[in-house]
Design a protein around this motif. Sequence first.
Motif, PDB file in Angstrom:
ATOM      1  N   LYS A  40       0.512  -1.053  -0.398  1.00 52.61           N
ATOM      2  CA  LYS A  40      -0.321  -0.071  -0.274  1.00 52.61           C
ATOM      3  C   LYS A  40       0.800   1.100  -0.235  1.00 52.61           C
ATOM      4  N   ILE A  41       0.615   1.991  -1.142  1.00 50.56           N
ATOM      5  CA  ILE A  41       2.055   2.864  -1.858  1.00 50.56           C
ATOM      6  C   ILE A  41       1.225   4.553  -0.261  1.00 50.56           C
ATOM      7  N   ASN A  42       0.209   4.255  -0.120  1.00 48.97           N
ATOM      8  CA  ASN A  42      -0.948   5.484  -0.349  1.00 48.97           C
ATOM      9  C   ASN A  42      -1.961   4.838   0.804  1.00 48.97           C
ATOM     10  N   PRO A  43      -2.121   5.419   2.286  1.00 52.18           N
ATOM     11  CA  PRO A  43      -3.658   4.941   2.746  1.00 52.18           C
ATOM     12  C   PRO A  43      -4.674   4.832   2.546  1.00 52.18           C
ATOM     13  N   ASN A  44      -4.801   5.830   2.032  1.00 51.31           N
ATOM     14  CA  ASN A  44      -6.035   6.384   0.699  1.00 51.31           C
ATOM     15  C   ASN A  44      -6.173   5.611  -1.144  1.00 51.31           C
ATOM     16  N   LEU A  45      -5.890   4.907  -0.237  1.00 50.17           N
ATOM     17  CA  LEU A  45      -4.842   4.296  -1.722  1.00 50.17           C
ATOM     18  C   LEU A  45      -5.430   2.900  -2.210  1.00 50.17           C
ATOM     19  N   ASN A  46      -6.105   1.842  -3.059  1.00 52.41           N
ATOM     20  CA  ASN A  46      -6.155   0.324  -2.944  1.00 52.41           C
ATOM     21  C   ASN A  46      -5.274   0.074  -3.535  1.00 52.41           C
ATOM     22  N   THR A  47      -4.195  -1.567  -2.979  1.00 50.80           N
ATOM     23  CA  THR A  47      -3.374  -2.278  -3.666  1.00 50.80           C
ATOM     24  C   THR A  47      -3.831  -2.585  -4.634  1.00 50.80           C
ATOM     25  N   ILE A  48      -2.639  -3.238  -5.603  1.00 48.91           N
ATOM     26  CA  ILE A  48      -2.442  -3.709  -6.848  1.00 48.91           C
ATOM     27  C   ILE A  48      -3.699  -4.974  -6.867  1.00 48.91           C
ATOM     28  N   TRP A  49      -2.820  -6.243  -5.229  1.00 46.91           N
ATOM     29  CA  TRP A  49      -4.313  -6.994  -5.439  1.00 46.91           C
ATOM     30  C   TRP A  49      -5.703  -6.880  -5.382  1.00 46.91           C
ATOM     31  N   GLU A  50      -5.868  -5.544  -4.235  1.00 45.68           N
ATOM     32  CA  GLU A  50      -7.083  -5.257  -3.284  1.00 45.68           C
ATOM     33  C   GLU A  50      -7.927  -4.514  -5.273  1.00 45.68           C
ATOM     34  N   ILE A  51      -7.436  -4.113  -6.363  1.00 48.75           N
ATOM     35  CA  ILE A  51      -7.554  -3.841  -7.120  1.00 48.75           C
ATOM     36  C   ILE A  51      -8.103  -4.892  -8.443  1.00 48.75           C
ATOM     37  N   VAL A  52      -7.150  -5.738  -7.924  1.00 48.28           N
ATOM     38  CA  VAL A  52      -7.202  -7.018  -9.049  1.00 48.28           C
ATOM     39  C   VAL A  52      -8.564  -8.332  -8.602  1.00 48.28           C
ATOM     40  N   ASN A  53      -9.047  -8.511  -7.429  1.00 42.33           N
ATOM     41  CA  ASN A  53      -9.622  -8.715  -6.675  1.00 42.33           C
ATOM     42  C   ASN A  53     -11.352  -8.548  -6.529  1.00 42.33           C
ATOM     43  N   HIS A  54     -11.037  -6.701  -6.409  1.00 44.70           N
ATOM     44  CA  HIS A  54     -12.116  -6.214  -7.251  1.00 44.70           C
ATOM     45  C   HIS A  54     -12.114  -6.536  -8.051  1.00 44.70           C
ATOM     46  N   ASP A 138     -12.731  -2.615 -16.489  1.00 44.70           N
ATOM     47  CA  ASP A 138     -11.151  -3.599 -16.520  1.00 44.70           C
ATOM     48  C   ASP A 138     -10.133  -1.873 -17.406  1.00 44.70           C
ATOM     49  N   VAL A 139     -11.269  -1.519 -17.668  1.00 39.85           N
ATOM     50  CA  VAL A 139      -9.767  -0.518 -18.713  1.00 39.85           C
ATOM     51  C   VAL A 139      -9.326   0.582 -17.603  1.00 39.85           C
ATOM     52  N   TYR A 140     -10.729   1.073 -16.650  1.00 40.67           N
ATOM     53  CA  TYR A 140     -10.541   1.622 -15.700  1.00 40.67           C
ATOM     54  C   TYR A 140      -9.059   2.023 -14.973  1.00 40.67           C
ATOM     55  N   HIS A 141      -9.355   0.419 -14.088  1.00 45.05           N
ATOM     56  CA  HIS A 141      -8.772   0.102 -13.216  1.00 45.05           C
ATOM     57  C   HIS A 141      -6.998  -0.432 -13.461  1.00 45.05           C
ATOM     58  N   LEU A 142      -7.316  -1.070 -14.580  1.00 45.10           N
ATOM     59  CA  LEU A 142      -6.382  -1.349 -15.782  1.00 45.10           C
ATOM     60  C   LEU A 142      -5.269  -0.257 -15.437  1.00 45.10           C
ATOM     61  N   GLY A 143      -5.386   0.779 -15.617  1.00 43.97           N
ATOM     62  CA  GLY A 143      -5.154   2.524 -15.976  1.00 43.97           C
ATOM     63  C   GLY A 143      -4.539   2.657 -14.212  1.00 43.97           C
ATOM     64  N   GLN A 144      -4.865   2.338 -13.317  1.00 38.82           N
ATOM     65  CA  GLN A 144      -4.877   2.195 -11.712  1.00 38.82           C
ATOM     66  C   GLN A 144      -3.497   1.441 -11.271  1.00 38.82           C
ATOM     67  N   ILE A 145      -3.577   0.102 -11.782  1.00 45.08           N
ATOM     68  CA  ILE A 145      -3.047  -0.789 -11.817  1.00 45.08           C
ATOM     69  C   ILE A 145      -1.282  -0.490 -12.681  1.00 45.08           C
ATOM     70  N   VAL A 146      -1.346   0.578 -13.992  1.00 38.64           N
ATOM     71  CA  VAL A 146      -0.367   0.439 -14.647  1.00 38.64           C
ATOM     72  C   VAL A 146       0.431   1.973 -13.802  1.00 38.64           C
ATOM     73  N   ILE A 147      -0.274   2.635 -13.139  1.00 37.59           N
ATOM     74  CA  ILE A 147       0.007   3.665 -11.986  1.00 37.59           C
ATOM     75  C   ILE A 147       1.351   3.147 -10.978  1.00 37.59           C
ATOM     76  N   LEU A 148       0.025   2.185 -10.523  1.00 42.56           N
ATOM     77  CA  LEU A 148       0.460   2.227  -8.795  1.00 42.56           C
ATOM     78  C   LEU A 148       1.462   0.911  -9.567  1.00 42.56           C
ATOM     79  N   LYS A 149       2.280   0.003 -10.357  1.00 37.18           N
ATOM     80  CA  LYS A 149       3.111  -0.541 -11.081  1.00 37.18           C
ATOM     81  C   LYS A 149       4.025   0.300 -10.487  1.00 37.18           C
ATOM     82  N   LYS A 150       4.403   1.338 -11.595  1.00 37.54           N
ATOM     83  CA  LYS A 150       4.690   2.466 -11.847  1.00 37.54           C
ATOM     84  C   LYS A 150       6.074   2.617 -10.689  1.00 37.54           C
ATOM     85  N   LEU A 151       4.575   2.852  -9.623  1.00 39.91           N
ATOM     86  CA  LEU A 151       4.925   4.092  -8.532  1.00 39.91           C
ATOM     87  C   LEU A 151       6.173   2.826  -7.552  1.00 39.91           C
ATOM     88  N   LEU A 152       5.728   1.687  -7.283  1.00 37.52           N
ATOM     89  CA  LEU A 152       6.366   0.816  -6.358  1.00 37.52           C
ATOM     90  C   LEU A 152       7.456   0.492  -6.970  1.00 37.52           C
TER      91      LEU A 152
END
Length: 152
Positions: A40-54, A138-152
Amino acid sequence: MSESNRISNLYQSIYNGNPWLEVTLADTLKDVPAEHAHRKINPNLNTIWEIVNHLIQWRKNILRRVQGETVITPDHNYFVPVIDPSEAAWAQSLQTLAKSQESWNVFFEDFDDSDLAKVYPANNHTFYEHIHGIIQHDVYHLGQIVILKKLL
């Protein structure tokens, strides 16, 4: 080609094909280790895993709707903390995501284009709107995952 075949191809391309947006769920997630997926890179953001499960739960939700079931969405909107952060549990989530894609592929094999106009009574949206909605989701959350992945 029927409209449902075109929609199916679009949905498949976002998972692991060659979509216009040039990124897919499968390719984006294939080299993410459990440690990163769970971070969790920020307490206000979901993790990649949480997004995948969502994503998995919403894919199941909408599929059940267009198969005629009435589905109640939980208050947590399918965003729940991951309890087991192991590599095995992450692999299971990725496998469940793949199975959700397979379920949609099977659904489209026998889907009749005339059913796109059917209305889901709980919200008065057509099956067409639900199916395109889950693709957009799916596309909306894929964008979030791409950004989170870059921040890790």
